[in-house]
Design a protein around this motif. Sequence first.
Motif, PDB file in Angstrom:
ATOM      1  N   GLY A 196     -50.521 -33.250 -18.297  1.00 52.41           N
ATOM      2  CA  GLY A 196     -51.692 -34.100 -18.510  1.00 52.41           C
ATOM      3  C   GLY A 196     -52.355 -34.591 -17.238  1.00 52.41           C
ATOM      4  N   VAL A 216     -39.001 -24.868 -25.448  1.00 48.28           N
ATOM      5  CA  VAL A 216     -39.385 -23.466 -25.235  1.00 48.28           C
ATOM      6  C   VAL A 216     -38.267 -22.678 -24.563  1.00 48.28           C
ATOM      7  CG1 VAL A 216     -41.841 -23.945 -25.184  1.00 48.28           C
ATOM      8  CG2 VAL A 216     -40.550 -23.968 -23.045  1.00 48.28           C
ATOM      9  N   GLY A 217     -37.090 -23.254 -24.504  1.00 42.10           N
ATOM     10  CA  GLY A 217     -35.939 -22.473 -24.071  1.00 42.10           C
ATOM     11  C   GLY A 217     -35.408 -22.772 -22.690  1.00 42.10           C
ATOM     12  N   VAL A 218     -35.970 -23.779 -22.007  1.00 43.11           N
ATOM     13  CA  VAL A 218     -35.487 -24.100 -20.666  1.00 43.11           C
ATOM     14  C   VAL A 218     -34.199 -24.915 -20.782  1.00 43.11           C
ATOM     15  CG1 VAL A 218     -36.035 -25.241 -18.483  1.00 43.11           C
ATOM     16  CG2 VAL A 218     -37.856 -24.155 -19.815  1.00 43.11           C
ATOM     17  N   GLN A 270     -40.127 -31.136 -24.476  1.00 40.18           N
ATOM     18  CA  GLN A 270     -41.064 -30.038 -24.729  1.00 40.18           C
ATOM     19  C   GLN A 270     -40.657 -28.777 -23.974  1.00 40.18           C
ATOM     20  OE1 GLN A 270     -45.011 -31.384 -23.777  1.00 40.18           O
ATOM     21  NE2 GLN A 270     -44.753 -33.203 -25.054  1.00 40.18           N
ATOM     22  N   LYS A 303     -41.794 -21.357 -13.953  1.00 33.79           N
ATOM     23  CA  LYS A 303     -41.045 -21.093 -15.184  1.00 33.79           C
ATOM     24  C   LYS A 303     -39.571 -20.788 -14.927  1.00 33.79           C
ATOM     25  CE  LYS A 303     -45.141 -19.379 -17.435  1.00 33.79           C
ATOM     26  NZ  LYS A 303     -45.889 -18.150 -17.726  1.00 33.79           N
ATOM     27  N   PRO A 304     -38.862 -21.723 -14.302  1.00 32.53           N
ATOM     28  CA  PRO A 304     -37.444 -21.469 -14.052  1.00 32.53           C
ATOM     29  C   PRO A 304     -36.659 -21.583 -15.357  1.00 32.53           C
ATOM     30  CG  PRO A 304     -37.974 -23.709 -13.452  1.00 32.53           C
ATOM     31  CD  PRO A 304     -39.259 -23.065 -13.872  1.00 32.53           C
ATOM     32  N   PRO A 305     -35.564 -20.837 -15.487  1.00 29.06           N
ATOM     33  CA  PRO A 305     -34.759 -20.948 -16.711  1.00 29.06           C
ATOM     34  C   PRO A 305     -33.951 -22.243 -16.775  1.00 29.06           C
ATOM     35  CG  PRO A 305     -33.852 -19.293 -15.238  1.00 29.06           C
ATOM     36  CD  PRO A 305     -35.121 -19.762 -14.612  1.00 29.06           C
ATOM     37  N   ARG A 349     -49.321 -26.083 -26.888  1.00 29.11           N
ATOM     38  CA  ARG A 349     -49.561 -24.886 -26.095  1.00 29.11           C
ATOM     39  C   ARG A 349     -48.241 -24.245 -25.663  1.00 29.11           C
ATOM     40  NH1 ARG A 349     -54.122 -25.264 -21.806  1.00 29.11           N
ATOM     41  NH2 ARG A 349     -55.097 -25.742 -23.763  1.00 29.11           N
ATOM     42  N   ILE A 350     -47.345 -25.095 -25.207  1.00 27.07           N
ATOM     43  CA  ILE A 350     -46.049 -24.565 -24.771  1.00 27.07           C
ATOM     44  C   ILE A 350     -45.370 -23.844 -25.933  1.00 27.07           C
ATOM     45  CG2 ILE A 350     -43.726 -25.180 -24.012  1.00 27.07           C
ATOM     46  CD1 ILE A 350     -45.082 -27.649 -22.691  1.00 27.07           C
ATOM     47  N   ASN A 351     -45.388 -24.494 -27.081  1.00 24.28           N
ATOM     48  CA  ASN A 351     -44.657 -23.947 -28.212  1.00 24.28           C
ATOM     49  C   ASN A 351     -45.246 -22.634 -28.712  1.00 24.28           C
ATOM     50  OD1 ASN A 351     -42.692 -25.898 -28.368  1.00 24.28           O
ATOM     51  ND2 ASN A 351     -44.082 -27.317 -29.414  1.00 24.28           N
ATOM     52  N   ARG A 373     -51.427 -32.083 -26.914  1.00 26.90           N
ATOM     53  CA  ARG A 373     -52.150 -30.828 -26.811  1.00 26.90           C
ATOM     54  C   ARG A 373     -51.338 -29.831 -25.965  1.00 26.90           C
ATOM     55  NH1 ARG A 373     -56.496 -29.171 -23.621  1.00 26.90           N
ATOM     56  NH2 ARG A 373     -56.053 -30.925 -22.308  1.00 26.90           N
ATOM     57  N   GLY A 374     -50.804 -30.364 -24.867  1.00 25.73           N
ATOM     58  CA  GLY A 374     -49.979 -29.541 -23.983  1.00 25.73           C
ATOM     59  C   GLY A 374     -48.745 -29.040 -24.716  1.00 25.73           C
ATOM     60  N   ALA A 375     -48.206 -29.875 -25.579  1.00 21.26           N
ATOM     61  CA  ALA A 375     -46.964 -29.519 -26.263  1.00 21.26           C
ATOM     62  C   ALA A 375     -47.169 -28.312 -27.174  1.00 21.26           C
ATOM     63  CB  ALA A 375     -46.471 -30.699 -27.085  1.00 21.26           C
ATOM     64  N   GLN A 423     -45.565 -19.662 -25.028  1.00 24.62           N
ATOM     65  CA  GLN A 423     -44.568 -19.213 -24.069  1.00 24.62           C
ATOM     66  C   GLN A 423     -43.312 -18.667 -24.723  1.00 24.62           C
ATOM     67  OE1 GLN A 423     -44.161 -22.611 -21.438  1.00 24.62           O
ATOM     68  NE2 GLN A 423     -44.929 -21.282 -19.833  1.00 24.62           N
ATOM     69  N   ASP A 466     -51.823 -29.030 -16.633  1.00 23.73           N
ATOM     70  CA  ASP A 466     -52.352 -29.312 -17.963  1.00 23.73           C
ATOM     71  C   ASP A 466     -51.237 -29.802 -18.883  1.00 23.73           C
ATOM     72  OD1 ASP A 466     -54.248 -29.496 -19.931  1.00 23.73           O
ATOM     73  OD2 ASP A 466     -53.991 -27.417 -20.599  1.00 23.73           O
ATOM     74  N   LYS A 467     -50.077 -29.172 -18.768  1.00 21.97           N
ATOM     75  CA  LYS A 467     -48.933 -29.556 -19.608  1.00 21.97           C
ATOM     76  C   LYS A 467     -48.525 -30.998 -19.382  1.00 21.97           C
ATOM     77  CE  LYS A 467     -46.982 -25.055 -19.403  1.00 21.97           C
ATOM     78  NZ  LYS A 467     -46.031 -24.349 -18.568  1.00 21.97           N
ATOM     79  N   PRO A 471     -39.225 -17.949 -24.343  1.00 20.55           N
ATOM     80  CA  PRO A 471     -38.193 -18.682 -23.616  1.00 20.55           C
ATOM     81  C   PRO A 471     -37.834 -17.960 -22.315  1.00 20.55           C
ATOM     82  CG  PRO A 471     -37.424 -17.977 -25.795  1.00 20.55           C
ATOM     83  CD  PRO A 471     -38.786 -17.440 -25.626  1.00 20.55           C
ATOM     84  N   PRO A 472     -37.763 -18.690 -21.210  1.00 17.80           N
ATOM     85  CA  PRO A 472     -37.435 -18.048 -19.940  1.00 17.80           C
ATOM     86  C   PRO A 472     -35.956 -17.661 -19.898  1.00 17.80           C
ATOM     87  CG  PRO A 472     -38.120 -20.328 -19.663  1.00 17.80           C
ATOM     88  CD  PRO A 472     -37.932 -20.110 -21.108  1.00 17.80           C
ATOM     89  N   MET A 524     -51.362 -35.226 -24.183  1.00 16.21           N
ATOM     90  CA  MET A 524     -50.106 -34.553 -23.898  1.00 16.21           C
ATOM     91  C   MET A 524     -49.595 -33.760 -25.098  1.00 16.21           C
ATOM     92  SD  MET A 524     -47.177 -36.352 -21.751  1.00 16.21           S
ATOM     93  CE  MET A 524     -48.289 -37.638 -21.294  1.00 16.21           C
TER      94      MET A 524
END
Lengths: 343, 233
Positions: free
Chosen positions: B128, B188-190, B184, B157-159, A7-9, A3-5, A12, B125-126, A14-15, A1
């Motif tokens: 797991g 990333v801004g959610v 996490q 990818k909803p805000p 990737r996000i950082n 690893r997933g973190a 991506q 994947d995120k 910010p939406p 997991m």
Amino acid sequence: MSRGATRINSKQSPPELSATAVKRSSKGAVQSKTGVASKWSSYLGHHRESFYESLSRLIGAPIQSFMTAAVVAIALALPATLLVALNNFAQLGQSWEVNPKISVFLNVRARATAMEQLIAEIKTYTDVAQVDFLSPEQALQDFQQFSGFGEALSSLEENPLPATIIVTPSVGAMAPDRLRALADKIAASAIVEEVSMDMAWVRRLQELMALGKKVVLALASLLGIGVLLVIGNTIRLAIENRRDEIVVSKLVGGTNSFVRRPFLYSGLWYGLLGGGLACCIVMAGYLVVEPSVARLAALYQSEFDLQGLGFTGAIQLMALSAGLGLCGAWLAVSRHLSDIEPS
Amino acid sequence: MSMIEFSSVSKRYPSGQEALSGVSFAIGAGEMVFLTGHSGAGKSTLMKLIMLMERASTGQVVIGGRNINRLSSGRVPYHRRQVGVVFQNHQLLFDRNVFENVALPLRVAGYQSREVGRRVRASLDKVGLLHKERHNPITLSGGEQQRVGIARAVVNKPPILLADEPTGNLDPELSAEIMNLFMQFNAVGVTTLIASHDLALVRRINKRVLTLAQGSLVHDGYLAELQTEEFEL
């Protein structure tokens, strides 16, 4: 997991709460770049998906699907068979060779040139198929020959019979009102003494046909409503069975038309299947009855040929059935789908 | 800019029960906030107002700068696509596999199937669970089911991400894992709002906390400022 973190950082952005956010995100570019074209193709895509998915559901529950389709088929086969029978009856009526001929009796003092003029004029009418002229002498001969009054007639000094024009209307002009109009037009001529025709049989046949059509229409309407209800009820059950799916779809932003679509396709399929079965039933009936009719016709030395549903008829029946299926599904969906809201 | 803004919001159900009364707060874009309170305090109602499963009786709910009280019912689905929701009872469909469950928000939004596959796998994947995409969710453990629910909530990818008691049925270790996931996404801004009564967990994460009691907002701040007794009302 973890690893997933990372990737996000790392990947991506910010939406944000707007369509442009999708556009800016590197992965969303494919989706929103093409705009209308993309929406249209995904709309078609969902139609295609619903089309196949509803079909596979239909096949997945073959017995239930068949029963629904069979009810639809029986309800439609009955009026369809009656309609076919009615059409055959009409065809039989025409082949009785009682086509009305209009007898136009001319004034005995009419001159030959005037007669020829009238004949030429009648021939130009569109509703006229054939014009025969019977001179007084011919009329007398015929009469002597067929009536058995030969002796008596020959003793007459003067031929009492008028010249006659026999008009055969064209096939398209068999309706009583058109025949009447034709007769009136001919009667307007100065040298015409009297116009006579036998219209009773035309009227009778027409009225019988009209009555038969009304009965079939009434029956078809009632059974059509039955088909609507049967398909509507089947779709209602399908909606109940898929309640969870509908709720979740609405929760994640599915529009009403998105949720509705598969059910409408199911209705369409039931209609088409039922219509197809109805065609089979009518055709089976035809195959059973046809040899007997042919033998009967042979006995009467008639060239009558039993007509079946035909290709156009079958297509029309299928289309009608599919339309009813769609309407039934629409009724069920508009009635029940709005009741299902996530809570 | 605030992403979620409540101004004197009240919600009275037709039964006469007042689930929320005069609630006002604002959550900024990219913020992570916990919502606590006893069951029946109005947590679920508040969440339902944000995703328009219910509408406020009075007051204004403004999401992303838009007053959603006035949104027509035809626009509601498009609003919901901006809000990812994780439910306590997962709301997964057991007639399809994990992949299809996660793909649903993309399907309803009309994504092309190539794009769907890519996004669903990224999302799985995120959390797991990429190796379980072909499994039926019914064969997964509670924690795994919850993670499938999370993957579905974030796949488009909803805000805004809402979670209603996401750790309700999980043991502490799994709960921490799930919370880690939310952090996490928040990173990333959610904008993340999590309803939970797992105070130990909330305290450990140390984010802003909104506390409801009998439909009113009784606390807005960090848990350290709040005496534990206030929760034992």
